[in-house]
Design a protein around this motif. Structure first.
Motif: not given
Length: 308
Positions: A168-179, A298-308
């Motif tokens: 799969y190919a995944e992007p970078l994100i910017v994660a922060v605390r909720p507040d 492989r199966e886990q990677a395919q599941r992640r791709q479908r969720r994105w």
């Protein structure tokens, strides 16, 4: 009587060569082998004299394999791996199945953990998981110290003798605390990002290169602290306990996002996607246990791709 070169080659030559190839530095190889650096230098010189080839280019930054050294690395790694298997085959009793997996810290929880829960793994299997930077894991895979790696696509010279199966190919994100203060901004601007501390991947990694390229394209220059790490746990802790911005692959923070420990800023980091795949040595024949883990990954990677 002149013995053939193979008869004059000794295990100490291969151990020394592989240590320098893996660590890229004679001094660090000497420490790993518990011998002096002059002994490493002499052993390498003996090996190069024996082969009639220059295996390393030495410089102030360390030792880098020559093209001849790259070719010798593949075969030396196979010899040591075959020797290990031979010793295990004559060990007393039933030798347990041992899998040696390498995984990037940013994918080990999201992808590899699912593979280790495969019901098809034979009972009594021992799985050793090693995390680290991509180039370190690929070097250990080439040397036969690992059976497979879940890692990123790399430069051609780092992939010699290896196969890459795209997962799969995944992007970078910017994660922060909720507040976090930026949570109140519908679309944070470069100026908003610049005033906060940043948590970035280590320099000289592909994901750091992608993060830097995106930041440069946005004209963002850091004004605060910059923390560099590949540790997911440290990145999480810093982001959850401060106003720092964590630039990380989505998979590394996904569990924290689902639990609400962190949130994702509404930013699209276009062009930061990086291929993640399953890597093995080209000549390797995977055991049934390794095949089971690969199928589950492989199966886990395919599941992640479908969720994105």
């Amino acid at each position: 009587m002149n013995l053939p070169r193979a008869h004059r080659l000794q295990l100490r030559h291969l151990h020394c060569f592989l240590a320098v190839a893996r660590l890229g530095h004679l001094g660090r190889a000497a420490q790993a082998l518990a011998i002096s650096q002059p002994a490493v230098t002499k052993t390498l010189a003996d090996l190069e004299d024996l082969l009639g080839l220059r295996l390393f280019e030495r410089g102030r930054r360390g030792a880098r394999l020559t093209p001849a050294g790259q070719g010798f690395l593949r075969h030396a790694s196979q010899v040591m791996a075959a020797l290990d298997q031979a010793l295990e085959s004559v060990a007393p009793g039933q030798a347990p199945t041992v899998l040696r997996l390498g995984a990037l810290p940013t994918v080990v929880n999201a992808i590899v953990a699912a593979g280790l829960r495969s019901p098809d793994l034979p009972g009594g299997t021992t799985v050793r998981i090693e995390t680290g930077a991509n180039h370190e894991l690929l070097a250990r895979l080439q040397q036969g110290a690992l059976d497979a790696v879940v890692g990123r696509l790399s430069e051609p010279e780092r992939l010699q003798g290896l196969t890459f199966e795209h997962l799969y190919a995944e992007p970078l994100i910017v994660a922060v605390r909720p507040d976090h203060p930026l949570r109140h901004k519908r679309r944070p601007t470069p100026a908003h990002l610049a005033v906060h501390d940043w948590i970035l991947p280590l320099a000289d990694t592909m994901i750091r290169h992608n993060a830097d390229s995106w930041l440069q394209s946005q004209g963002v220059v850091p004004q605060g602290m910059v923390f560099e790490t590949l540790s997911v746990s440290l990145g999480r802790e810093l982001a959850a306990s401060s106003d720092a911005l964590w630039f990380t692959p989505l998979g590394a923070a996904e569990a924290d996002l689902e639990r609400g420990v962190l949130v994702r800023l509404p930013l699209t980091l276009a062009g930061t996607e990086e291929p993640v795949g399953w890597l093995m040595r080209s000549e390797a024949q995977p055991s049934p246990a390794l095949q089971a883990v690969r199928a589950a990954v492989r199966e886990q990677a395919q599941r992640r791709q479908r969720r994105w």
